[in-house]
Design a protein around this motif. Sequence first.
Motif, mmCIF file in Angstrom:
data_model
loop_
_atom_site.group_PDB
_atom_site.id
_atom_site.type_symbol
_atom_site.label_atom_id
_atom_site.label_comp_id
_atom_site.label_asym_id
_atom_site.label_seq_id
_atom_site.Cartn_x
_atom_site.Cartn_y
_atom_site.Cartn_z
ATOM 1 N N PRO A 163 0.795 -1.223 0.000
ATOM 2 C CA PRO A 163 0.000 0.000 0.000
ATOM 3 C C PRO A 163 0.836 1.286 0.000
ATOM 4 C CG PRO A 163 0.014 -0.940 2.182
ATOM 5 C CD PRO A 163 0.851 -1.847 1.337
ATOM 6 N N PHE A 164 2.035 1.206 -0.517
ATOM 7 C CA PHE A 164 2.942 2.364 -0.625
ATOM 8 C C PHE A 164 3.675 2.303 -1.959
ATOM 9 C CE2 PHE A 164 2.513 1.505 3.937
ATOM 10 C CZ PHE A 164 2.012 2.728 4.361
ATOM 11 N N ALA A 165 4.343 3.403 -2.299
ATOM 12 C CA ALA A 165 5.039 3.497 -3.582
ATOM 13 C C ALA A 165 6.205 2.503 -3.678
ATOM 14 C CB ALA A 165 5.568 4.921 -3.765
ATOM 15 N N PRO B 40 10.388 1.170 2.014
ATOM 16 C CA PRO B 40 10.679 0.046 2.911
ATOM 17 C C PRO B 40 9.674 -1.103 2.842
ATOM 18 C CG PRO B 40 9.914 1.964 4.158
ATOM 19 C CD PRO B 40 10.130 2.417 2.742
ATOM 20 N N THR B 41 8.393 -0.818 2.711
ATOM 21 C CA THR B 41 7.404 -1.895 2.653
ATOM 22 C C THR B 41 7.563 -2.649 1.340
ATOM 23 O OG1 THR B 41 5.989 -0.359 3.850
ATOM 24 C CG2 THR B 41 4.965 -2.398 3.113
ATOM 25 N N ASP B 42 7.825 -1.889 0.291
ATOM 26 C CA ASP B 42 8.080 -2.470 -1.030
ATOM 27 C C ASP B 42 9.290 -3.410 -0.981
ATOM 28 O OD1 ASP B 42 7.573 -2.300 -4.007
ATOM 29 O OD2 ASP B 42 9.628 -1.561 -3.962
ATOM 30 N N HIS C 54 1.180 -5.249 4.670
ATOM 31 C CA HIS C 54 1.045 -3.926 5.303
ATOM 32 C C HIS C 54 1.832 -3.938 6.615
ATOM 33 C CE1 HIS C 54 -0.438 -0.030 5.987
ATOM 34 N NE2 HIS C 54 -1.734 -0.202 5.775
ATOM 35 N N HIS C 55 1.954 -2.753 7.222
ATOM 36 C CA HIS C 55 2.689 -2.706 8.479
ATOM 37 C C HIS C 55 1.785 -2.210 9.609
ATOM 38 C CE1 HIS C 55 2.785 1.497 7.677
ATOM 39 N NE2 HIS C 55 3.897 1.543 6.973
ATOM 40 N N ILE C 56 2.391 -1.732 10.655
ATOM 41 C CA ILE C 56 1.684 -1.234 11.838
ATOM 42 C C ILE C 56 0.555 -0.263 11.473
ATOM 43 C CG2 ILE C 56 3.329 0.663 12.115
ATOM 44 C CD1 ILE C 56 3.185 0.310 15.132
ATOM 45 N N ALA D 12 0.616 6.050 7.891
ATOM 46 C CA ALA D 12 1.915 5.433 7.582
ATOM 47 C C ALA D 12 2.762 5.377 8.858
ATOM 48 C CB ALA D 12 2.636 6.239 6.512
ATOM 49 N N ALA D 13 3.734 4.492 8.864
ATOM 50 C CA ALA D 13 4.627 4.382 10.008
ATOM 51 C C ALA D 13 5.400 5.690 10.192
ATOM 52 C CB ALA D 13 5.585 3.229 9.790
ATOM 53 N N SER D 14 5.800 6.276 9.090
ATOM 54 C CA SER D 14 6.538 7.544 9.134
ATOM 55 C C SER D 14 5.657 8.652 9.710
ATOM 56 C CB SER D 14 6.989 7.923 7.722
ATOM 57 O OG SER D 14 5.933 7.770 6.802
ATOM 58 N N HIS D 15 4.364 8.547 9.513
ATOM 59 C CA HIS D 15 3.446 9.515 10.110
ATOM 60 C C HIS D 15 3.371 9.297 11.619
ATOM 61 C CE1 HIS D 15 -0.608 10.503 11.646
ATOM 62 N NE2 HIS D 15 -0.355 11.637 11.048
ATOM 63 N N LYS E 44 3.369 9.256 -1.488
ATOM 64 C CA LYS E 44 2.678 7.963 -1.624
ATOM 65 C C LYS E 44 3.464 6.830 -0.973
ATOM 66 C CE LYS E 44 -0.366 8.712 -5.468
ATOM 67 N NZ LYS E 44 -0.698 8.448 -6.856
ATOM 68 N N GLY E 45 4.608 7.161 -0.469
ATOM 69 C CA GLY E 45 5.461 6.167 0.183
ATOM 70 C C GLY E 45 6.765 6.863 0.518
ATOM 71 N N THR E 46 7.570 6.242 1.398
ATOM 72 C CA THR E 46 8.803 6.931 1.768
ATOM 73 C C THR E 46 9.928 6.669 0.762
ATOM 74 O OG1 THR E 46 9.113 5.164 3.375
ATOM 75 C CG2 THR E 46 8.357 7.283 4.213
ATOM 76 N N GLY E 47 9.658 5.853 -0.257
ATOM 77 C CA GLY E 47 10.611 5.730 -1.378
ATOM 78 C C GLY E 47 10.772 7.091 -2.043
ATOM 79 N N ASP F 76 12.054 7.034 9.254
ATOM 80 C CA ASP F 76 11.716 5.927 8.362
ATOM 81 C C ASP F 76 12.455 4.662 8.767
ATOM 82 O OD1 ASP F 76 10.339 4.750 6.302
ATOM 83 O OD2 ASP F 76 11.688 5.441 4.728
ATOM 84 N N GLN F 77 11.968 3.573 8.207
ATOM 85 C CA GLN F 77 12.478 2.266 8.591
ATOM 86 C C GLN F 77 13.903 2.032 8.084
ATOM 87 O OE1 GLN F 77 9.151 -0.605 7.729
ATOM 88 N NE2 GLN F 77 8.153 1.338 7.361
ATOM 89 N N THR F 78 14.650 1.244 8.873
ATOM 90 C CA THR F 78 16.040 0.945 8.502
ATOM 91 C C THR F 78 16.116 0.285 7.127
ATOM 92 O OG1 THR F 78 15.843 -1.138 9.711
ATOM 93 C CG2 THR F 78 16.922 0.683 10.857
HETATM 94 N N1 ASP Z 1 6.412 2.184 5.298
HETATM 95 C C1 ASP Z 1 6.539 3.554 4.938
HETATM 96 C C2 ASP Z 1 5.872 4.414 5.933
HETATM 97 O O1 ASP Z 1 5.016 3.981 6.635
HETATM 98 C C3 ASP Z 1 6.005 3.856 3.620
HETATM 99 C C4 ASP Z 1 6.572 3.027 2.556
HETATM 100 O O2 ASP Z 1 6.733 1.832 2.735
HETATM 101 O O3 ASP Z 1 6.831 3.588 1.496
HETATM 102 O O4 ASP Z 1 6.164 5.555 5.984
#
Ligand code: ASP
Length: 324
Positions: free
Chosen positions: A35-37, A41-43, A91-93, A160-163, A183-186, A202-204
């Motif tokens: 659900p991100f660009a 990190p999720t990608d 998806h994440h948290i 988002a996790a970053s949010h 749309k994503g942290t990419g 953002d995630q490691t």
């Molecule tokens: N996981 C990221 C976030 O929550 C978004 C991403 O995966 O692009 O910010």
Amino acid sequence: MKTTFSLLAGAALILAGTAAQAQDFPNKTITMVVPFAAGGPTDTVARLIGQSMGTALKQQVIVENVGGAGGTLGAGRVARAAPDGYTVLLHHIGHATSATLYRKLPYDTINDFESIGLVTDVPMTIVAKKDLPPKDFKELITYVQQQKDKVSYGNAGIGAASHLCGLMFMSAIKTQMTTVAYKGTGPAMNDLLGGQIDLMCDQTTNTTGQIKGGKIKAYAVTTKTRVPSLPDLPTMDEAGMKGFEVSIWHGMYAPKGTPKAAVDKLSDALKVALKDPMVVQRFAELGTEPVAQDRATPAALAAHLKAEIAKWAPVIKAAGEYAD
Ligand code: ASP
């Protein structure tokens, strides 16, 4: 009488058909919705896991990026997909936190999904463009408190996790920055590298390479303990923000009503992927590790999701005035 009989026979045929379909599952490509660009990190996690699950299932797993609205667009896409096992969500948290952050979601977080299993826990890092003046985390806090909304903070939208990380950070220092949603942290990382935005959490899995390559500045990690792949980076707790802790977990879901046989096969393939030496090694390089095998199960994820919704609801409500 005749009608009743043929109805029953018809129903039995449909059930037999569904069971047979579940038996030879999977016999075509599986789509894993992120659900991100792309490039975030999720990608990254999804592509590694998807590749390995594909080998285990002897079918290709392709990643489809449906970014936007903090992950809720992609989750909605999966909630509405055919419940046949061929569309899954990684998806994440944010799947748990958006249940509180959004007054109205286009799906029911718990009842519209089948849980497949937990995937990984990932630390976050507070990072900045290379030439942001503060030298350490203490200086960063003072800097943000002085510059306030002149500091721009990139995230992947509400949910988002970053949010979540930014919300907690701003709430802790009682200062609002200007948030910029991607749309994503990419794509947000591209702008941080280019100096168009100042700060990110953002995630490691997205930041380790850039930190090690000296392309961005890192101030702290958000977990209770330091991250082995970034040993010099203090925890936020050590650096002065007592008790601050966020760790990002990922889970895999299917649409509600997906046959149990398909869910179980997906969960078994996930377990195989989490033991795959290629995945284990890449995860370690990216500052994370696969969850233990007994957490990569439908029951463990279902319980975790419920617990996380309950855990974060009061935190989000308390920090609510700082939400985007
Ligand atoms: N996981 C990221 C976030 O929550 C978004 C991403 O995966 O692009 O910010």
